[in-house]
Enzyme design. Structure first.
Site, PDB file in Angstrom:
ATOM      1  CB  SER A  19      48.288  40.072  50.958  1.00 51.02           C
ATOM      2  OG  SER A  19      49.183  39.258  51.689  1.00 51.02           O
ATOM      3  CG  HIS A  43      48.351  38.302  46.986  1.00 50.49           C
ATOM      4  ND1 HIS A  43      48.782  38.299  45.680  1.00 50.49           N
ATOM      5  CD2 HIS A  43      49.474  38.380  47.737  1.00 50.49           C
ATOM      6  CE1 HIS A  43      50.103  38.387  45.630  1.00 50.49           C
ATOM      7  NE2 HIS A  43      50.553  38.430  46.877  1.00 50.49           N
ATOM      8  CG  ASP A  45      52.160  37.165  49.930  1.00 52.42           C
ATOM      9  OD1 ASP A  45      52.503  37.313  48.754  1.00 52.42           O
ATOM     10  OD2 ASP A  45      51.513  38.016  50.572  1.00 52.42           O
ATOM     11  CG  MET A  47      56.891  34.394  52.184  1.00 47.01           C
ATOM     12  SD  MET A  47      56.920  35.704  53.402  1.00 47.01           S
ATOM     13  CE  MET A  47      56.002  36.960  52.517  1.00 47.01           C
ATOM     14  CG  HIS A  77      53.715  36.536  45.265  1.00 50.45           C
ATOM     15  ND1 HIS A  77      53.892  37.705  46.006  1.00 50.45           N
ATOM     16  CD2 HIS A  77      54.876  36.355  44.574  1.00 50.45           C
ATOM     17  CE1 HIS A  77      55.082  38.189  45.761  1.00 50.45           C
ATOM     18  NE2 HIS A  77      55.709  37.405  44.908  1.00 50.45           N
ATOM     19  CG  MET A  79      57.877  35.764  47.277  1.00 49.90           C
ATOM     20  SD  MET A  79      57.173  36.898  48.487  1.00 49.90           S
ATOM     21  CE  MET A  79      55.569  36.144  48.733  1.00 49.90           C
ATOM     22  CG  MET A 148      57.873  41.794  44.593  1.00 50.68           C
ATOM     23  SD  MET A 148      56.392  41.388  45.532  1.00 50.68           S
ATOM     24  CE  MET A 148      56.783  42.006  47.164  1.00 50.68           C
ATOM     25  CG  ASP A 186      52.551  41.846  46.727  1.00 53.65           C
ATOM     26  OD1 ASP A 186      52.148  42.336  47.793  1.00 53.65           O
ATOM     27  OD2 ASP A 186      52.839  40.646  46.591  1.00 53.65           O
TER      28      ASP A 186
HETATM   29  C1  DX5 Z   1      55.427  40.722  50.711  1.00 53.85           C
HETATM   30  C2  DX5 Z   1      54.181  40.049  50.185  1.00 53.85           C
HETATM   31  C3  DX5 Z   1      52.999  40.935  50.163  1.00 53.85           C
HETATM   32  C4  DX5 Z   1      52.549  41.438  51.510  1.00 53.85           C
HETATM   33  C5  DX5 Z   1      51.900  42.770  51.301  1.00 53.85           C
HETATM   34  O1  DX5 Z   1      56.512  39.870  50.544  1.00 53.85           O
HETATM   35  O2  DX5 Z   1      54.391  39.569  48.867  1.00 53.85           O
HETATM   36  O3  DX5 Z   1      51.891  40.350  49.473  1.00 53.85           O
HETATM   37  O4  DX5 Z   1      51.655  40.574  52.151  1.00 53.85           O
HETATM   38  O5  DX5 Z   1      51.660  43.335  52.543  1.00 53.85           O
HETATM   39  P1  DX5 Z   1      51.457  44.902  52.693  1.00 53.85           P
HETATM   40  O6  DX5 Z   1      50.291  45.283  51.864  1.00 53.85           O
HETATM   41  O7  DX5 Z   1      51.246  45.077  54.149  1.00 53.85           O
HETATM   42  O8  DX5 Z   1      52.737  45.556  52.202  1.00 53.85           O
HETATM   43 ZN    ZN Z   2      52.549  38.857  47.489  1.00 50.24          ZN
END
Ligand code: DX5
Ligand code: ZN
Length: 231
Positions: A19, A43, A45, A47, A77, A79, A148, A186
């Protein structure tokens, strides 16, 4: 495992999806190149500061990564809430998988269908507080189910072991209903828990801080991979 998921896994024990959330964003291209030998998927993310208490990337970054790494497998992904408002803009950036949070829309069935209609593989994610039973009626529509194992929003949080019990449920449901989704975990994944996660049934491991927050991200990624092969 056969069909779509078998093809995506390509006979490998598991897929590693670094990620980029915790990478050095001013040098993102170099950061990805550093771990290229060990990554299977990238990956990303997304947000919105609303569904989760943090802001991150938009579709422009997905397009740029696709341009710079044309052969890579891009795992997005989102969110964001409501998810339906963002499907077209992210599908237009040509990810390989677009995963939405089940909690981020009242219309998860329609959202998964619209991702598929846009020519992208749909994934569905559940937060630690959401049971597998909440998504059973749409699991046949997903190519990927993301569990998650932290509350979403930030990297470098502690792995929540209770969330991992859902992996067994998802493995069982997949067999009983002859489905074909990949199972992804994740949050808080590292070389200490990777092997157990894979033996429990996880197909894809997302790891952020355990790779990009280490002095040597390339050897950190290899360490996660080796921890599984040595199990
Ligand atoms: C959290 C994200 C993850 C995050 C994982 O909301 O969806 O993908 O980047 O990071 P680590 O591996 O540090 O928990
Ligand atoms: Zn993620």
């Amino acid at each position: 495992m056969t069909g779509t998921s078998g093809a995506l896994k390509g006979g490998r024990d598991f897929l590693l999806a670094p990620s980029i959330l915790d990478a050095d964003l001013l040098r993102l291209g170099e950061e990805i190149k550093r771990v290229e030998d060990d990554l299977d998927w990238i990956h990303i993310d997304v947000m919105d500061g609303h569904f989760v208490p943090n802001l991150s990337f938009g579709p422009g970054l997905v397009t740029s990564i696709r341009g710079e790494f044309p052969g890579s497998f891009i795992d997005v992904h989102i969110m964001v809430e409501p998810a339906e408002r963002f499907v077209d803009m992210f599908a237009g950036a040509s990810p390989d998988i677009l995963t939405v949070q089940a909690e981020s829309t009242k219309h998860i069935h329609r959202v998964l269908q619209s991702i598929r209609d846009a020519g992208v593989r749909p994934g569905i994610a559940i937060n630690p507080g959401t049971p597998v039973s909440a998504i059973e009626t749409v699991l046949h529509m997903a190519d990927l189910v993301l569990v998650m194992t932290v509350n979403p929003g930030f990297g470098a949080q502690k792995f929540l072991p209770e969330a991992a019990a859902k992996l067994k449920e998802l493995v069982r449901f997949r067999v009983v209903h002859s489905l074909d989704y990949l199972i992804e975990v994740d949050g808080g994944v590292n070389a200490d828990n990777a092997s157990l996660l894979v033996s429990t049934g996880c197909d894809v491991l997302v790891a952020g801080s355990a790779i990009f927050k280490q002095d040597d991200p390339a050897s950190a990624a290899s360490k996660i991979r080796d921890s599984v092969s040595g199990r």
